[in-house]
Design a protein around this motif. Structure first.
Motif, PDB file in Angstrom:
ATOM      1  N   MET A   1      31.422  24.526  36.309  1.00  8.51           N
ATOM      2  CA  MET A   1      32.049  25.820  36.188  1.00  8.51           C
ATOM      3  C   MET A   1      32.557  26.242  37.556  1.00  8.51           C
ATOM      4  SD  MET A   1      30.162  29.418  35.237  1.00  8.51           S
ATOM      5  CE  MET A   1      30.056  28.946  33.544  1.00  8.51           C
ATOM      6  N   LYS A   2      33.795  26.750  37.566  1.00  7.13           N
ATOM      7  CA  LYS A   2      34.366  27.259  38.808  1.00  7.13           C
ATOM      8  C   LYS A   2      35.019  28.613  38.535  1.00  7.13           C
ATOM      9  CE  LYS A   2      37.368  26.216  42.613  1.00  7.13           C
ATOM     10  NZ  LYS A   2      38.252  25.275  43.267  1.00  7.13           N
ATOM     11  N   ILE A   3      34.681  29.600  39.348  1.00  8.90           N
ATOM     12  CA  ILE A   3      35.228  30.946  39.195  1.00  8.90           C
ATOM     13  C   ILE A   3      36.459  31.086  40.070  1.00  8.90           C
ATOM     14  CG2 ILE A   3      34.788  33.405  39.512  1.00  8.90           C
ATOM     15  CD1 ILE A   3      31.779  32.711  39.244  1.00  8.90           C
ATOM     16  N   LYS A   4      37.500  31.655  39.477  1.00  9.81           N
ATOM     17  CA  LYS A   4      38.713  31.966  40.236  1.00  9.81           C
ATOM     18  C   LYS A   4      38.932  33.471  40.189  1.00  9.81           C
ATOM     19  CE  LYS A   4      41.154  27.673  39.934  1.00  9.81           C
ATOM     20  NZ  LYS A   4      42.466  27.097  39.994  1.00  9.81           N
ATOM     21  N   ALA A   5      39.331  34.030  41.330  1.00 17.37           N
ATOM     22  CA  ALA A   5      39.586  35.466  41.418  1.00 17.37           C
ATOM     23  C   ALA A   5      40.958  35.701  42.020  1.00 17.37           C
ATOM     24  CB  ALA A   5      38.521  36.139  42.267  1.00 17.37           C
ATOM     25  N   ASP A   6      41.731  36.549  41.371  1.00 16.76           N
ATOM     26  CA  ASP A   6      43.048  36.945  41.864  1.00 16.76           C
ATOM     27  C   ASP A   6      42.904  38.322  42.499  1.00 16.76           C
ATOM     28  OD1 ASP A   6      45.656  37.782  42.278  1.00 16.76           O
ATOM     29  OD2 ASP A   6      46.364  37.157  40.304  1.00 16.76           O
ATOM     30  N   THR A   7      42.712  38.347  43.810  1.00 18.31           N
ATOM     31  CA  THR A   7      42.475  39.617  44.493  1.00 18.31           C
ATOM     32  C   THR A   7      43.706  40.517  44.469  1.00 18.31           C
ATOM     33  OG1 THR A   7      42.973  38.599  46.633  1.00 18.31           O
ATOM     34  CG2 THR A   7      40.658  38.723  45.989  1.00 18.31           C
ATOM     35  N   GLY A   8      44.885  39.938  44.292  1.00 19.34           N
ATOM     36  CA  GLY A   8      46.095  40.743  44.183  1.00 19.34           C
ATOM     37  C   GLY A   8      46.155  41.519  42.879  1.00 19.34           C
ATOM     38  N   ARG A   9      45.470  41.016  41.883  1.00 22.85           N
ATOM     39  CA  ARG A   9      45.441  41.657  40.562  1.00 22.85           C
ATOM     40  C   ARG A   9      44.247  42.610  40.403  1.00 22.85           C
ATOM     41  NH1 ARG A   9      46.240  38.199  35.002  1.00 22.85           N
ATOM     42  NH2 ARG A   9      46.514  40.003  33.678  1.00 22.85           N
ATOM     43  N   CYS A  10      43.215  42.385  41.203  1.00 23.46           N
ATOM     44  CA  CYS A  10      41.980  43.164  41.118  1.00 23.46           C
ATOM     45  C   CYS A  10      42.244  44.642  41.440  1.00 23.46           C
ATOM     46  CB  CYS A  10      40.957  42.605  42.110  1.00 23.46           C
ATOM     47  SG  CYS A  10      39.390  43.487  42.153  1.00 23.46           S
ATOM     48  N   VAL A  11      41.639  45.518  40.633  1.00 20.97           N
ATOM     49  CA  VAL A  11      41.786  46.964  40.848  1.00 20.97           C
ATOM     50  C   VAL A  11      40.527  47.594  41.454  1.00 20.97           C
ATOM     51  CG1 VAL A  11      43.528  47.248  39.043  1.00 20.97           C
ATOM     52  CG2 VAL A  11      41.115  47.526  38.465  1.00 20.97           C
ATOM     53  N   GLY A  12      39.527  46.773  41.734  1.00 20.94           N
ATOM     54  CA  GLY A  12      38.319  47.273  42.383  1.00 20.94           C
ATOM     55  C   GLY A  12      37.393  48.074  41.498  1.00 20.94           C
ATOM     56  N   ALA A  13      37.423  47.829  40.194  1.00 24.35           N
ATOM     57  CA  ALA A  13      36.552  48.575  39.273  1.00 24.35           C
ATOM     58  C   ALA A  13      35.079  48.240  39.499  1.00 24.35           C
ATOM     59  CB  ALA A  13      36.935  48.287  37.827  1.00 24.35           C
ATOM     60  N   GLY A  14      34.793  47.023  39.943  1.00 23.99           N
ATOM     61  CA  GLY A  14      33.421  46.645  40.269  1.00 23.99           C
ATOM     62  C   GLY A  14      32.556  46.217  39.107  1.00 23.99           C
ATOM     63  N   MET A  15      33.132  46.032  37.935  1.00 27.16           N
ATOM     64  CA  MET A  15      32.329  45.626  36.779  1.00 27.16           C
ATOM     65  C   MET A  15      31.661  44.277  37.015  1.00 27.16           C
ATOM     66  SD  MET A  15      32.348  48.138  34.797  1.00 27.16           S
ATOM     67  CE  MET A  15      31.415  47.351  33.504  1.00 27.16           C
ATOM     68  N   CYS A  16      32.358  43.372  37.691  1.00 28.68           N
ATOM     69  CA  CYS A  16      31.787  42.048  37.960  1.00 28.68           C
ATOM     70  C   CYS A  16      30.559  42.161  38.853  1.00 28.68           C
ATOM     71  CB  CYS A  16      32.830  41.129  38.577  1.00 28.68           C
ATOM     72  SG  CYS A  16      33.591  41.763  40.091  1.00 28.68           S
ATOM     73  N   ALA A  17      30.671  42.928  39.915  1.00 29.70           N
ATOM     74  CA  ALA A  17      29.565  43.090  40.861  1.00 29.70           C
ATOM     75  C   ALA A  17      28.382  43.814  40.217  1.00 29.70           C
ATOM     76  CB  ALA A  17      30.029  43.832  42.109  1.00 29.70           C
ATOM     77  N   LEU A  18      28.657  44.752  39.346  1.00 30.43           N
ATOM     78  CA  LEU A  18      27.585  45.452  38.638  1.00 30.43           C
ATOM     79  C   LEU A  18      26.901  44.543  37.624  1.00 30.43           C
ATOM     80  CD1 LEU A  18      29.320  48.887  38.005  1.00 30.43           C
ATOM     81  CD2 LEU A  18      27.394  48.444  39.541  1.00 30.43           C
ATOM     82  N   THR A  19      27.677  43.669  36.991  1.00 32.04           N
ATOM     83  CA  THR A  19      27.156  42.780  35.963  1.00 32.04           C
ATOM     84  C   THR A  19      26.374  41.612  36.543  1.00 32.04           C
ATOM     85  OG1 THR A  19      29.034  43.340  34.546  1.00 32.04           O
ATOM     86  CG2 THR A  19      27.818  41.344  33.982  1.00 32.04           C
ATOM     87  N   LEU A  20      26.866  41.049  37.655  1.00 34.22           N
ATOM     88  CA  LEU A  20      26.257  39.850  38.209  1.00 34.22           C
ATOM     89  C   LEU A  20      26.338  39.867  39.740  1.00 34.22           C
ATOM     90  CD1 LEU A  20      24.910  37.291  37.061  1.00 34.22           C
ATOM     91  CD2 LEU A  20      27.146  36.209  37.082  1.00 34.22           C
ATOM     92  N   PRO A  21      25.510  40.698  40.375  1.00 35.59           N
ATOM     93  CA  PRO A  21      25.603  40.873  41.826  1.00 35.59           C
ATOM     94  C   PRO A  21      25.245  39.634  42.642  1.00 35.59           C
ATOM     95  CG  PRO A  21      23.711  42.052  40.952  1.00 35.59           C
ATOM     96  CD  PRO A  21      24.496  41.555  39.769  1.00 35.59           C
ATOM     97  N   GLU A  22      24.584  38.659  42.029  1.00 37.05           N
ATOM     98  CA  GLU A  22      24.278  37.438  42.765  1.00 37.05           C
ATOM     99  C   GLU A  22      25.487  36.511  42.870  1.00 37.05           C
ATOM    100  OE1 GLU A  22      22.868  38.544  39.894  1.00 37.05           O
ATOM    101  OE2 GLU A  22      21.880  36.891  38.872  1.00 37.05           O
ATOM    102  N   VAL A  23      26.531  36.787  42.099  1.00 35.10           N
ATOM    103  CA  VAL A  23      27.740  35.959  42.121  1.00 35.10           C
ATOM    104  C   VAL A  23      28.951  36.733  42.642  1.00 35.10           C
ATOM    105  CG1 VAL A  23      29.339  34.623  40.682  1.00 35.10           C
ATOM    106  CG2 VAL A  23      26.883  34.500  40.241  1.00 35.10           C
ATOM    107  N   PHE A  24      29.023  38.034  42.353  1.00 34.60           N
ATOM    108  CA  PHE A  24      30.177  38.847  42.726  1.00 34.60           C
ATOM    109  C   PHE A  24      29.784  40.009  43.641  1.00 34.60           C
ATOM    110  CE2 PHE A  24      30.998  37.200  38.426  1.00 34.60           C
ATOM    111  CZ  PHE A  24      32.184  36.520  38.637  1.00 34.60           C
ATOM    112  N   ASP A  25      30.708  40.360  44.507  1.00 36.65           N
ATOM    113  CA  ASP A  25      30.561  41.535  45.356  1.00 36.65           C
ATOM    114  C   ASP A  25      31.944  42.161  45.481  1.00 36.65           C
ATOM    115  OD1 ASP A  25      29.460  43.458  47.002  1.00 36.65           O
ATOM    116  OD2 ASP A  25      28.921  42.089  48.607  1.00 36.65           O
TER     117      ASP A  25
END
Length: 64
Positions: A1-25
């Protein structure tokens, strides 16, 4: 498994970091996603997929 993130598309809602703080910040500069572990253990697969689904901007994806 490989995670890809498009920071240009990200709006900073933080749902990822709230859901899985060991993987996302969030960047302290602009709040966009920071992937702490782009290749997380298989055991985190369901939680990673949930975080990707919760992303309101669709900035996250997973390659199997």
């Amino acid at each position: 498994m490989k995670i890809k993130a498009d920071t240009g598309r990200c709006v900073g809602a933080g749902m990822c970091a709230l859901t899985l703080p060991e993987v996302f910040d969030q960047s302290e500069d602009d709040g966009t996603v920071v992937v702490l572990d782009p290749g997380p253990p298989t055991a985190l697969g369901p939680a990673v997929r949930r975080a990707v689904q919760l992303c309101p901007s669709g900035a996250l994806s997973v390659e199997e």
